[in-house]
Design an enzyme around this catalytic site. Structure first.
Site, PDB file in Angstrom:
ATOM      1  N   ASP A  61       0.829  -1.205   0.000  1.00  0.00           N
ATOM      2  CA  ASP A  61       0.000   0.000   0.000  1.00  0.00           C
ATOM      3  C   ASP A  61       0.870   1.264   0.000  1.00  0.00           C
ATOM      4  O   ASP A  61       1.791   1.382   0.812  1.00  0.00           O
ATOM      5  CB  ASP A  61      -0.867  -0.030   1.269  1.00  0.00           C
ATOM      6  CG  ASP A  61      -1.875   1.090   1.304  1.00  0.00           C
ATOM      7  OD1 ASP A  61      -2.831   1.037   0.518  1.00  0.00           O
ATOM      8  OD2 ASP A  61      -1.699   2.023   2.121  1.00  0.00           O
TER       9      ASP A  61
ATOM     10  N   GLU B 208       2.009  -0.295  -4.829  1.00  0.00           N
ATOM     11  CA  GLU B 208       0.977   0.676  -5.201  1.00  0.00           C
ATOM     12  C   GLU B 208       1.631   2.049  -5.255  1.00  0.00           C
ATOM     13  O   GLU B 208       1.992   2.613  -4.225  1.00  0.00           O
ATOM     14  CB  GLU B 208      -0.178   0.697  -4.192  1.00  0.00           C
ATOM     15  CG  GLU B 208      -1.333   1.541  -4.705  1.00  0.00           C
ATOM     16  CD  GLU B 208      -2.093   2.312  -3.633  1.00  0.00           C
ATOM     17  OE1 GLU B 208      -3.189   2.794  -3.928  1.00  0.00           O
ATOM     18  OE2 GLU B 208      -1.587   2.459  -2.508  1.00  0.00           O
TER      19      GLU B 208
HETATM   20  C1  NOJ Z   1      -4.229   3.196  -0.737  1.00  0.00           C
HETATM   21  C2  NOJ Z   1      -5.388   2.294  -0.539  1.00  0.00           C
HETATM   22  O1  NOJ Z   1      -5.666   1.627  -1.724  1.00  0.00           O
HETATM   23  C3  NOJ Z   1      -6.524   3.166  -0.048  1.00  0.00           C
HETATM   24  O2  NOJ Z   1      -7.742   2.487  -0.043  1.00  0.00           O
HETATM   25  C4  NOJ Z   1      -6.159   3.673   1.308  1.00  0.00           C
HETATM   26  O3  NOJ Z   1      -7.164   4.559   1.768  1.00  0.00           O
HETATM   27  C5  NOJ Z   1      -4.829   4.407   1.285  1.00  0.00           C
HETATM   28  N1  NOJ Z   1      -3.833   3.716   0.528  1.00  0.00           N
HETATM   29  C6  NOJ Z   1      -4.289   4.577   2.669  1.00  0.00           C
HETATM   30  O4  NOJ Z   1      -3.846   3.346   3.168  1.00  0.00           O
END
Ligand code: NOJ
Ligand code: MG
Length: 530
Positions: free
Chosen positions: A202, A265
């Site tokens: 993430d 990500e």
């Molecule tokens: C990216 C995640 O995909 C999202 O859903 C989340 O709110 C943020 N990161 C914070 O962790």
């Protein structure tokens, strides 16, 4: 199986948002047993791996992206035993399991943060980012939370601010502290030891920020309607060059195991994204490529994007493509229902690992959430940015609550659930689901589509994007009409001058002979075998 390639290169990843996939205990919220039950759907579609958004213990301020314990399972979703059973069932079906891992921040209820905030002398004080106020009591710098408002919250008891790139309930860990890194790598090993096949990291690019915490500059491109976070360029609040160290260390953790996958990500411009492959490919295997979500849906724009992405990839770096996820408007809502078929054909014929978001195989729309039923923290903090509309329950059949649950689901179902569901599309030879099955089957059967080279066909103009995939003797041509009018493509430069349609997005012209050109109906795409 194509010799010399990894499973995640040939494979297709299916993304499950666990709250919304399948509920089995009647609380209206999806759970691990539910995912286990529905793995057949994922395998039957032709996918190779399932990525599950966070299922860790969490106060659920950001629906699991606020982790209170990296080595447990939230009771809402089940138990560690349930998790092990899910993994075992996945393996039996030939599916890999990719876990979401949230390195940048914990929940403010995580034991580490409780200890860190207990006193300035705490042994874990430096596990998070604490700073004194400015002389006038203001925050240490001008950084803004992704969900709006200052990225700093004042802690009255210890008289300092702490940093949170997201919610105040999601304090950022201090990745410059080696003890933090060691603890996080241990947590990763906990799951690798349990047999999972990889991680989706993430917002991994947030882990390393400017060590001096300098102010971010204003963004001259900001316009009303854009979120507050975009009023500033994130020049110093993420993607510091020391990310190279962190991503290499994370890769070393997974590389100590056999054949595991590391996905990052990362929402950064392509040039910066490529850095996450790491020097000599020592970083993430797949830095997520979100450009199909961010680029205007026009043939020329998309063609230029694909060529640019292909050109920027480091030597040996494996590409990947994403059309949707739980943070983004659904693809059918972004490009329209007719073009969503083109999008599916594009995603599943480009070179590189595709990731499919649950429900997109049915063409699920963005769902209007009635007032009072909103759940998403971003929507609560900043009007107009709720992500609930793309997180509604999976539509399985036309029984009560769409087969998702025996109770009222946590978010309302899409109003179309009685007609748009897995059971009805399963029976329909022209459905979006059938299109996905056929596309996946073709991709799996064709080395050119699975792992072959990509090259654009430049003679084609207007609303059409055409390209070739080839691997040894196997050659495939893909022609996509991004427009709503009929088009005649005069010459596709097919290798032998003619070819045969293996699949049309309309699912009604199998085996037609074509060449040297092809006529496409409005919003039609075709895959041609030479
Ligand atoms: C990216 C995640 O995909 C999202 O859903 C989340 O709110 C943020 N990161 C914070 O962790
Ligand atoms: Mg449940």
């Amino acid at each position: 199986m194509i010799a010399g390639t990894k499973w995640w290169q040939r494979g297709i990843i299916y993304h499950v948002y666990p709250r919304s996939f399948q509920d089995t205990d009647g609380d209206g919220i999806g759970d691990l047993k539910g995912i286990e039950q529905r793995l057949d759907h994922i395998a039957g579609l032709g996918c190779d791996a399932v990525w599950i958004s966070p299922v860790y213990p969490s106060p659920m301020k950001d629906h699991g992206y606020d982790v209170a314990d990296y080595t447990g399972i939230h009771p809402l979703f089940g138990t560690l035993d349930d998790f092990d059973r899910l993994v075992a069932r996945a393996k039996a079906l030939g599916l890999k399991v990719v876990m979401d891992f949230v390195p940048n921040h914990t929940s403010d209820r995580h034991a580490w943060f409780l200890e860190s905030r207990a006193s300035r002398e705490s042994e874990k004080r430096d596990w998070y980012v604490w700073r004194d106020a400015g002389p006038d009591g203001s925050p240490p710098n001008n950084w803004i939370s992704v969900f709006s408002g200052p990225a700093w919250t004042w802690d009255e008891a210890t008289g300092q601010y702490y940093l949170h790139s997201f919610l105040p309930e999601q304090p950022d860990l201090n990745w410059r502290n080696p003890a933090v890194r060691a603890a996080m790598y241990d947590a990763m090993r906990f799951w690798l030891d349990r047999g999972i096949d990889g991680f989706r990291l993430d917002v991994v690019y947030y882990c390393m920020k400017d060590p001096q915490l300098r102010d971010n500059p204003p963004n001259p491109g900001w316009k009303p309607g854009m979120p507050e976070i975009d009023t500033l360029l994130q020049a110093h609040s993420n993607d510091h060059e020391d990310m190279a160290i962190v991503i290499r260390e994370m890769r070393a953790v997974v590389d100590a195991y056999d054949d595991r996958l590391l996905i990052g990500e990362i929402y950064l411009p392509l040039e910066r994204l490529m850095a996450y492959y790491g020097r000599d490919l020592s970083g993430a295997h797949l830095p997520f490529n979100f450009q199909l979500i961010l680029t205007p849906w026009e043939a020329r724009e998309v063609a230029a994007l694909v060529a640019q992405y292909e050109g920027l990839l480091p030597q040996g770096g494996w590409p990947n493509w994403v059309l949707g996820n739980h943070d983004q408007k659904r693809v059918a809502a972004r490009v329209g229902e007719a073009q969503a078929r083109i999008a599916a054909m594009l995603l599943l014929t480009l070179r590189g690992t595709p990731t499919l978001y649950y429900g997109d195989e049915l063409g699920m729309p963005n769902v209007d959430i009635p007032p009072g039923r909103g759940e998403d923290a971003w929507g609560r903090h900043e009007a107009g940015f709720s992500r609930d509309p793309q997180r509604t329950p999976m539509q399985w059949d036309d029984t009560e609550h769409a087969g998702f649950s025996t109770a009222e689901p946590w978010l309302p179902l899409s109003p179309d659930w009685r007609v748009r569901n897995v059971a009805s599309q399963d029976r329909d030879p022209r459905s979006m689901l059938t299109l996905h099955r056929r596309l996946l089957a073709l991709r799996r059967a064709s080395p050119a589509l699975a792992i072959g080279d990509w090259s654009g066909i430049e003679t084609v103009e207007g609303d059409v994007f055409a390209f070739e995939r080839h691997h040894q003797g196997d050659a495939i041509t893909v022609v996509l009409n991004f427009g709503a009018s009929e088009v005649e493509v005069a010459d596709l430069r097919l290798p032998g001058g003619t070819g045969r349609i293996a699949l049309s997005t309309h699912l009604d012209r199998d085996d037609q002979n074509v060449g040297p050109g092809v006529r496409l109906r409005p919003n039609e795409g075709v895959i041609i075998v030479a």
